[in-house]
Design an enzyme around this catalytic site. Structure first.
Site, PDB file in Angstrom:
ATOM      1  N   HIS A  94      46.006  33.114  42.112  1.00 57.05           N
ATOM      2  CA  HIS A  94      47.184  33.744  42.717  1.00 57.05           C
ATOM      3  C   HIS A  94      46.874  34.375  44.075  1.00 57.05           C
ATOM      4  O   HIS A  94      47.797  34.673  44.834  1.00 57.05           O
ATOM      5  CB  HIS A  94      47.826  34.770  41.760  1.00 57.05           C
ATOM      6  CG  HIS A  94      47.099  36.069  41.630  1.00 57.05           C
ATOM      7  ND1 HIS A  94      46.294  36.366  40.554  1.00 57.05           N
ATOM      8  CD2 HIS A  94      47.071  37.164  42.425  1.00 57.05           C
ATOM      9  CE1 HIS A  94      45.821  37.597  40.695  1.00 57.05           C
ATOM     10  NE2 HIS A  94      46.268  38.092  41.827  1.00 57.05           N
ATOM     11  N   ASP A 124      44.001  31.103  36.128  1.00 63.45           N
ATOM     12  CA  ASP A 124      44.104  31.914  37.344  1.00 63.45           C
ATOM     13  C   ASP A 124      42.784  31.946  38.116  1.00 63.45           C
ATOM     14  O   ASP A 124      42.360  32.991  38.596  1.00 63.45           O
ATOM     15  CB  ASP A 124      44.559  33.339  37.018  1.00 63.45           C
ATOM     16  CG  ASP A 124      45.101  34.069  38.257  1.00 63.45           C
ATOM     17  OD1 ASP A 124      45.358  33.399  39.276  1.00 63.45           O
ATOM     18  OD2 ASP A 124      45.249  35.306  38.194  1.00 63.45           O
ATOM     19  N   SER A 202      42.170  41.796  43.270  1.00 66.22           N
ATOM     20  CA  SER A 202      42.264  40.513  42.574  1.00 66.22           C
ATOM     21  C   SER A 202      41.225  39.530  43.086  1.00 66.22           C
ATOM     22  O   SER A 202      41.072  39.337  44.294  1.00 66.22           O
ATOM     23  CB  SER A 202      43.657  39.908  42.756  1.00 66.22           C
ATOM     24  OG  SER A 202      44.619  40.649  42.052  1.00 66.22           O
TER      25      SER A 202
END
Length: 357
Positions: A94, A124, A202
């Protein structure tokens, strides 16, 4: 005698000025003892792992309205880490999703254009590659997630809100959590931590007290969007299974049976057991060759009984997501034993896995 008040005033003023001059001098530093063992380990872990952590800036193409010239503009930021000396960088899918290009900045602030090697949206995860000198590439030490325990000390390094090389600490708060990937597939075995994780973290590493990678920070639970003490990381055992295949093939090829699963509503309406109720079987595919039959309707509209896969190699599957997760651990061409329910009876069927492509 009359001059005494003037003399007293002068002496008082002199004393006051002397005191003020003393107050303007730097205060002496109070000596401290040695750093605590925990502090020393924080410092050691950061010094060891931070050269492996990178700052990722994604770029998008923008066309000028008047000149029609195309330029690249920053789109977002995230974190990642160096996987090997070939320049492979691991991050979250992402982080780079929807970007036209990406730039990777190393710990020494040198920057390199990145190319996408491969991505697996279901977990992911994505792999980029940069062409940097080998002496600038410090692969992160790898740990294991299978033997983690709640209460272990953990560290997160990343770029929250664009502030690169930020260290936060916490513990393993829970294990075997389930989180959703970008395409709503379930990621099982996630590590929950209270180490502060914010937007920009992230794709960055979650480390154990030895400075080894134990997870990839991927999401937070927060009504405000900032850290609320509940963060999640993809376990490193999963990362170490997926990343080499992304580097090798550019994509994650999942072994498949060639079936289409019915909805939960269908299973409930027909009072079927937990498992994968088949509503489609690809002609010539592994399931078709193994003799599996889907639920279907005859000419009069009546539903004809089909097969329900309830286990793969003895491991129960409650739904399609369960089955796909188990198949990801197998290889194309590998044989599996399916437990199949039909009309109240179960049987064992051998099938050779095909490719999801």
């Amino acid at each position: 005698m009359r001059r005494l008040p003037t003399l007293t005033l002068f002496l008082g003023l002199a004393l006051a000025l002397g005191t003020a001059a003393q107050a303007q001098q730097p205060r002496p530093v109070t000596p401290r003892g040695p750093l605590e063992a925990a502090e020393l380990n924080h410092i050691r872990v950061f010094k060891r792992a931070s050269p492996s952590v990178v700052h990722i800036t994604t770029l998008a193409y923008q066309r000028d309205f008047f000149s029609l010239n195309v330029s690249e503009v920053p789109r977002g930021t995230g974190s990642g880490f160096i996987w090997d000396e070939a320049g492979h960088i691991v991050t979250n899918f992402h982080v780079i999703q929807g970007a036209n290009a990406a730039k990777v900045t190393l710990a020494d602030q040198s920057s390199y254009e990145a190319e996408l090697v491969g991505a697996f949206e279901d977990r992911d995860l994505a792999v980029l590659r940069i062409k940097a000198p080998r002496d600038k590439l410090a692969p992160i030490p790898l740990g294991a997630s299978r033997d983690l325990q709640v209460g272990q000390q953990v560290y997160a390094i990343g770029n929250p809100f664009g502030l690169d090389q930020t260290l936060t600490t916490g513990i393993v708060s829970a294990l075997n959590r389930e989180i959703e990937s970008m395409n709503r597939r379930t990621i099982r075995g996630a590590v929950q931590t209270d180490a502060a994780i914010n937007p920009g973290n992230s794709g960055g590493p979650l480390l154990d007290s030895a400075g080894r990678l134990i997870g990839v920070n991927t999401s937070i639970y927060s009504p405000s969007g900032a850290s609320a003490g509940i963060g999640f990381a993809i376990p490193v055992d999963e990362v170490n299974r997926v990343v080499p295949r992304l580097i090798k093939d550019g994509r994650f090829i999942r072994p498949a049976l060639g079936v289409t699963a019915g909805s939960a509503q269908l299973a409930q309406a027909l009072r079927l057991p937990k498992g994968v109720a088949l509503v489609g079987v690809s002609e010539g595919g592994p399931a078709d060759r193994a003799g599996l039959k889907p639920f279907r309707r005859d000419r009069s509209g009546r539903i004809l009984a089909g097969d329900v896969i309830t286990a793969v190699d003895g491991q129960a599957v409650a739904d399609l997501d369960d089955m796909l997760t188990l198949l990801e651990n197998r290889q194309v061409g590998e044989k599996v034993t399916l437990t199949v329910w039909n009309g109240g009876k179960s049987r064992q069927i051998a099938a050779t896995l095909g490719s999801s492509d």
